[in-house]
Design a protein around this motif. Structure first.
Motif, short mmCIF file in Angstrom:
data_model
loop_
_atom_site.label_atom_id
_atom_site.label_comp_id
_atom_site.label_asym_id
_atom_site.label_seq_id
_atom_site.Cartn_x
_atom_site.Cartn_y
_atom_site.Cartn_z
N TYR A 155 -5.35 51.45 52.02
CA TYR A 155 -4.10 52.59 51.87
C TYR A 155 -4.05 53.15 53.42
O TYR A 155 -2.87 53.60 53.58
N TYR A 190 -1.74 58.90 48.04
CA TYR A 190 -2.46 57.86 47.05
C TYR A 190 -3.82 57.76 47.14
O TYR A 190 -4.91 57.83 46.71
N LYS A 245 1.05 56.06 41.91
CA LYS A 245 0.63 54.80 41.83
C LYS A 245 1.84 53.64 41.62
O LYS A 245 1.98 52.80 42.01
N LYS A 246 2.87 54.10 40.97
CA LYS A 246 3.80 53.68 40.63
C LYS A 246 4.83 53.30 41.87
O LYS A 246 5.29 52.08 42.25
N ASN A 292 2.64 50.92 44.37
CA ASN A 292 2.80 49.43 44.06
C ASN A 292 4.28 49.03 44.15
O ASN A 292 4.42 47.77 44.32
N THR A 341 4.29 48.23 48.15
CA THR A 341 2.96 47.57 48.87
C THR A 341 3.44 46.25 49.69
O THR A 341 3.14 46.33 50.74
N ASN A 342 4.07 45.51 48.94
CA ASN A 342 4.44 44.19 49.73
C ASN A 342 5.55 44.23 50.83
O ASN A 342 5.82 43.03 51.42
#
Length: 432
Positions: A157, A190, A294-295, A298, A301-302
């Motif tokens: 992270y 996060y 978290k949502k 996620n 991230t990519n």
């Protein structure tokens, strides 16, 4: 034949002397240039902190310990040499890029050789000058452990945050910059949620090294395009570093600070002490981190090479756990040497540290001076979590005050010796 040999020796000695004089003279000219450009840069950017950072500087050759300075010392150890001062640094003083109290005053110390690039030179020198002045400017030297940055998720992270900052640096539209900074701060938040206390320890390191590096970067003289290129190359180089424990602050704070300076020029004058930089940046950029972190992470991230980063860090984690086990066995479980830290000063490579969690941090390369003497290590020393002890591997030879082990040597001062502990397992430091 003897006379010819003697004459040849005299000629060689004379030639060598001229060569050394030429080398000294050559660097003398260079040193004066370095000091003059540094003085001009600090004066030009005095408004950054409303403070002229120009002050005593030690340029030190780490091999010969020869030093060159822009100002005299109050103890009279240095000799005037034209427009600068020179001398030899005692072996009791560690050499590193830092601020140091020596010979009656406080100096910014920088190791030679300096970069051939002027911007890079100014960046480094003003970084260390800020260290020298930071207390006067309301900042203090904090050195907290950030052991979570040696763990898989901590590194993942942090890397995602840096990838988002790279995109923010490249972006030209204001809304894009804000989008990328928002993602960067979400990755940061996060990370903090996964490691309780990380927000505090990271913040203290950023207030120490991060603000210094922001200062050096802003005073470097780079153009806008050069600055962008500099940040991208720095982050790409940093990612390949074996350890992020201390060095992360050199990469995060300067980027946030630079981007914020574009919209709020004097933001840095609002901060000091233990201010929370993450909260400050969120407020100044006008960013609200979502409640469901978290949502959020996620979902993005990519966008920042997340699949590649995660794969690389899983592989690295396997190797790191093996290295930790080796250090655990060598410096804790097996017979070893334990030295109390009494009045310690040290220099080390901060890019190669290894965390052993609550047992402390391993420094593969470190030099320590203390009341008991001088320790030089090339293959690992463990500094305890509370900074009161250093462990090194079992000694191979003990000859009076000189002790050697695998990858280390210890020179004890008069009045100190090593003795076996009560169990006869480890060597401990004793005062006669």
């Amino acid at each position: 034949m003897r006379n010819k040999t003697f004459l040849l020796f005299i000629q060689l000695l004379f030639a060598t002397g001229h060569y050394l004089m030429a080398q000294t003279s050559s660097f003398a000219d260079t040193a004066v240039i370095y000091f003059n450009e540094l003085k001009a840069a600090t004066k030009k950017h005095e408004q950054l902190w409303n403070y002229d950072l120009y002050a005593p500087v030690l340029l030190v050759n780490p091999t010969t310990r020869e030093l060159f300075t822009n100002m005299p010392d109050t103890a009279g150890i240095l000799k005037k040499n034209g427009k600068f001062y020179s001398g030899v640094l005692p072996k009791t003083v560690n050499i590193s890029n830092t601020s140091v109290q020596w010979s009656g005053q406080n100096w910014a110390m920088v190791m030679l050789p300096l970069s051939k690039n002027k911007n890079t030179r100014i960046n480094l020198l003003t970084h260390e000058l800020f260290h020298r002045a930071q207390r006067s400017l309301g900042f203090f030297a904090y050195n907290p452990d950030n052991t979570h940055l040696d763990k898989k998720d901590g590194r993942i992270y942090l890397r995602l945050e840096l990838e988002a900052l790279k995109k923010a640096v490249k972006a030209t539209a204001e809304n894009e910059v804000k989008e990328y900074i928002s993602d960067a701060l979400a990755f940061r938040a996060y990370r903090y949620s996964q490691y309780p206390g990380a927000d505090s320890t990271e913040n203290l390191m950023e207030l120490n090294e991060g603000i210094c590096e922001f200062t050096g970067m802003m005073m470097s003289g780079r153009s806008k395009e050069e600055m962008k290129e500099y940040f991208i190359k720095r982050i790409d180089y940093f990612i390949s570093s074996p350890s992020y424990l201390r060095s992360f602050a050199y990469e995060t704070t300067p980027v946030y600070g630079y981007l914020l300076s574009a919209i709020k020029k004097d933001w840095n004058k609002k901060i000091k002490g233990k201010i929370n930089l993450s909260n400050f940046f969120k407020k100044e950029f006008g960013i609200t981190v979502p409640a469901d972190l978290k949502k959020q992470v996620n979902a993005v991230t990519n966008k920042y090479r997340g699949d590649i980063i995660i794969k690389e860090e899983i592989s690295r984690d396997i190797k790191n756990k093996k290295q930790i086990a080796e250090y655990q066995n060598k410096l804790i479980d097996s017979p070893h040497v334990e030295l109390s830290l009494l009045n310690m000063n040290m220099s080390f490579d901060y890019t190669k540290m290894v965390s052993l969690d609550n047992q402390g941090t391993v420094y593969p390369q470190i030099r320590i001076t203390d009341n008991w003497g001088i320790l030089e290590v090339e293959q690992g020393a463990l500094i305890s979590a509370n900074w009161n002890q250093v462990n090194i591997s079992y000694p191979l030879t003990i000859e009076g005050h000189n002790v050697k082990g695998e990858g280390w040597k210890l020179e004890l001062n008069e009045g100190y010796l090593l003795e076996k502990d009560e169990q006869g397992k480890n060597y401990i430091l004793k005062k006669k």
